[in-house]
Design a protein around this motif. Structure first.
Motif, PDB file in Angstrom:
ATOM      1  N   ARG A   1     -60.257  -3.359  16.720  1.00 50.19           N
ATOM      2  CA  ARG A   1     -59.701  -2.299  17.570  1.00 50.19           C
ATOM      3  C   ARG A   1     -59.535  -1.007  16.786  1.00 50.19           C
ATOM      4  O   ARG A   1     -59.781   0.075  17.304  1.00 50.19           O
ATOM      5  CB  ARG A   1     -58.384  -2.749  18.171  1.00 50.19           C
ATOM      6  CG  ARG A   1     -58.557  -3.880  19.169  1.00 50.19           C
ATOM      7  CD  ARG A   1     -57.215  -4.449  19.577  1.00 50.19           C
ATOM      8  NE  ARG A   1     -57.386  -5.666  20.327  1.00 50.19           N
ATOM      9  CZ  ARG A   1     -57.122  -5.783  21.619  1.00 50.19           C
ATOM     10  NH1 ARG A   1     -56.679  -4.761  22.303  1.00 50.19           N
ATOM     11  NH2 ARG A   1     -57.293  -6.925  22.227  1.00 50.19           N
ATOM     12  N   GLU A   2     -59.134  -1.120  15.516  1.00 48.94           N
ATOM     13  CA  GLU A   2     -59.007   0.066  14.678  1.00 48.94           C
ATOM     14  C   GLU A   2     -60.361   0.714  14.437  1.00 48.94           C
ATOM     15  O   GLU A   2     -60.490   1.936  14.446  1.00 48.94           O
ATOM     16  CB  GLU A   2     -58.345  -0.299  13.350  1.00 48.94           C
ATOM     17  CG  GLU A   2     -56.877  -0.647  13.489  1.00 48.94           C
ATOM     18  CD  GLU A   2     -56.286  -1.193  12.206  1.00 48.94           C
ATOM     19  OE1 GLU A   2     -56.891  -1.012  11.128  1.00 48.94           O
ATOM     20  OE2 GLU A   2     -55.214  -1.809  12.291  1.00 48.94           O
ATOM     21  N   GLU A   3     -61.385  -0.115  14.217  1.00 44.95           N
ATOM     22  CA  GLU A   3     -62.735   0.420  14.023  1.00 44.95           C
ATOM     23  C   GLU A   3     -63.224   1.116  15.289  1.00 44.95           C
ATOM     24  O   GLU A   3     -63.833   2.178  15.230  1.00 44.95           O
ATOM     25  CB  GLU A   3     -63.694  -0.690  13.611  1.00 44.95           C
ATOM     26  CG  GLU A   3     -65.065  -0.188  13.239  1.00 44.95           C
ATOM     27  CD  GLU A   3     -65.986  -1.295  12.757  1.00 44.95           C
ATOM     28  OE1 GLU A   3     -67.142  -0.963  12.453  1.00 44.95           O
ATOM     29  OE2 GLU A   3     -65.577  -2.465  12.679  1.00 44.95           O
TER      30      GLU A   3
ATOM     31  N   TRP B   1     -52.803  -0.608  22.410  1.00 47.09           N
ATOM     32  CA  TRP B   1     -52.250  -1.876  22.876  1.00 47.09           C
ATOM     33  C   TRP B   1     -52.248  -2.895  21.745  1.00 47.09           C
ATOM     34  O   TRP B   1     -51.288  -3.619  21.554  1.00 47.09           O
ATOM     35  CB  TRP B   1     -53.089  -2.386  24.036  1.00 47.09           C
ATOM     36  CG  TRP B   1     -52.627  -3.702  24.569  1.00 47.09           C
ATOM     37  CD1 TRP B   1     -51.614  -3.901  25.462  1.00 47.09           C
ATOM     38  CD2 TRP B   1     -53.165  -4.982  24.267  1.00 47.09           C
ATOM     39  NE1 TRP B   1     -51.494  -5.242  25.719  1.00 47.09           N
ATOM     40  CE2 TRP B   1     -52.426  -5.930  25.017  1.00 47.09           C
ATOM     41  CE3 TRP B   1     -54.191  -5.427  23.469  1.00 47.09           C
ATOM     42  CZ2 TRP B   1     -52.689  -7.284  24.955  1.00 47.09           C
ATOM     43  CZ3 TRP B   1     -54.450  -6.779  23.401  1.00 47.09           C
ATOM     44  CH2 TRP B   1     -53.696  -7.686  24.139  1.00 47.09           C
ATOM     45  N   ALA B   2     -53.317  -2.900  20.940  1.00 43.72           N
ATOM     46  CA  ALA B   2     -53.407  -3.856  19.831  1.00 43.72           C
ATOM     47  C   ALA B   2     -52.327  -3.565  18.807  1.00 43.72           C
ATOM     48  O   ALA B   2     -51.722  -4.476  18.270  1.00 43.72           O
ATOM     49  CB  ALA B   2     -54.780  -3.772  19.177  1.00 43.72           C
ATOM     50  N   LEU B   3     -52.073  -2.303  18.529  1.00 50.65           N
ATOM     51  CA  LEU B   3     -51.050  -1.964  17.549  1.00 50.65           C
ATOM     52  C   LEU B   3     -49.675  -2.368  18.044  1.00 50.65           C
ATOM     53  O   LEU B   3     -48.844  -2.838  17.278  1.00 50.65           O
ATOM     54  CB  LEU B   3     -51.096  -0.464  17.235  1.00 50.65           C
ATOM     55  CG  LEU B   3     -52.389   0.015  16.581  1.00 50.65           C
ATOM     56  CD1 LEU B   3     -52.367   1.528  16.422  1.00 50.65           C
ATOM     57  CD2 LEU B   3     -52.617  -0.656  15.238  1.00 50.65           C
ATOM     58  N   ASP B   4     -49.419  -2.222  19.348  1.00 49.58           N
ATOM     59  CA  ASP B   4     -48.133  -2.642  19.909  1.00 49.58           C
ATOM     60  C   ASP B   4     -47.958  -4.150  19.777  1.00 49.58           C
ATOM     61  O   ASP B   4     -46.897  -4.626  19.411  1.00 49.58           O
ATOM     62  CB  ASP B   4     -48.029  -2.246  21.379  1.00 49.58           C
ATOM     63  CG  ASP B   4     -47.912  -0.746  21.567  1.00 49.58           C
ATOM     64  OD1 ASP B   4     -48.127  -0.323  22.711  1.00 49.58           O
ATOM     65  OD2 ASP B   4     -47.618  -0.028  20.605  1.00 49.58           O
ATOM     66  N   LYS B   5     -49.005  -4.906  20.084  1.00 51.51           N
ATOM     67  CA  LYS B   5     -48.935  -6.360  20.013  1.00 51.51           C
ATOM     68  C   LYS B   5     -48.773  -6.820  18.563  1.00 51.51           C
ATOM     69  O   LYS B   5     -48.076  -7.783  18.292  1.00 51.51           O
ATOM     70  CB  LYS B   5     -50.196  -7.010  20.609  1.00 51.51           C
ATOM     71  CG  LYS B   5     -50.304  -6.861  22.094  1.00 51.51           C
ATOM     72  CD  LYS B   5     -49.313  -7.758  22.780  1.00 51.51           C
ATOM     73  CE  LYS B   5     -49.563  -7.764  24.271  1.00 51.51           C
ATOM     74  NZ  LYS B   5     -48.632  -8.555  25.006  1.00 51.51           N
ATOM     75  N   ALA B   6     -49.452  -6.139  17.628  1.00 54.87           N
ATOM     76  CA  ALA B   6     -49.402  -6.546  16.217  1.00 54.87           C
ATOM     77  C   ALA B   6     -48.025  -6.314  15.619  1.00 54.87           C
ATOM     78  O   ALA B   6     -47.604  -7.029  14.726  1.00 54.87           O
ATOM     79  CB  ALA B   6     -50.462  -5.797  15.426  1.00 54.87           C
TER      80      ALA B   6
END
Length: 80
Positions: free
Chosen positions: A49-51, A73-78
């Motif tokens: 997701r970061e890439e 969204w991925a950063l929130d979940k992580a």
């Protein structure tokens, strides 16, 4: 690639290999509505997701918005 302008096709083809590039190319093919739904349902790892987010500045606006949404969204979940 059904949902991008012909001038943007070479841009999408120049994306990195691997999962992130494939996900962004799939988004281009599926279009805004179906692409958002499909990417939201995938369990992409945070580094993927970061890439994806790292190339959002060179994507068409609608694609960049979806990619940024997915990456955020991925950063929130992580962080949970």
């Amino acid at each position: 690639m059904r949902h991008i302008l012909m001038g943007q096709l070479s841009l999408v083809r120049s994306l990195p290999e691997g999962l992130a590039g494939e996900a962004v190319r799939a988004l281009a093919w599926l279009g805004p509505t179906k692409g958002r739904e499909a990417l939201s349902s995938l369990k992409l790892p945070p580094d993927c997701r970061e890439e994806m987010a790292s190339v959002s500045a060179i994507l068409p606006l609608w694609m960049a918005e979806v990619v940024d949404e997915i990456a955020g969204w991925a950063l929130d979940k992580a962080s949970v």
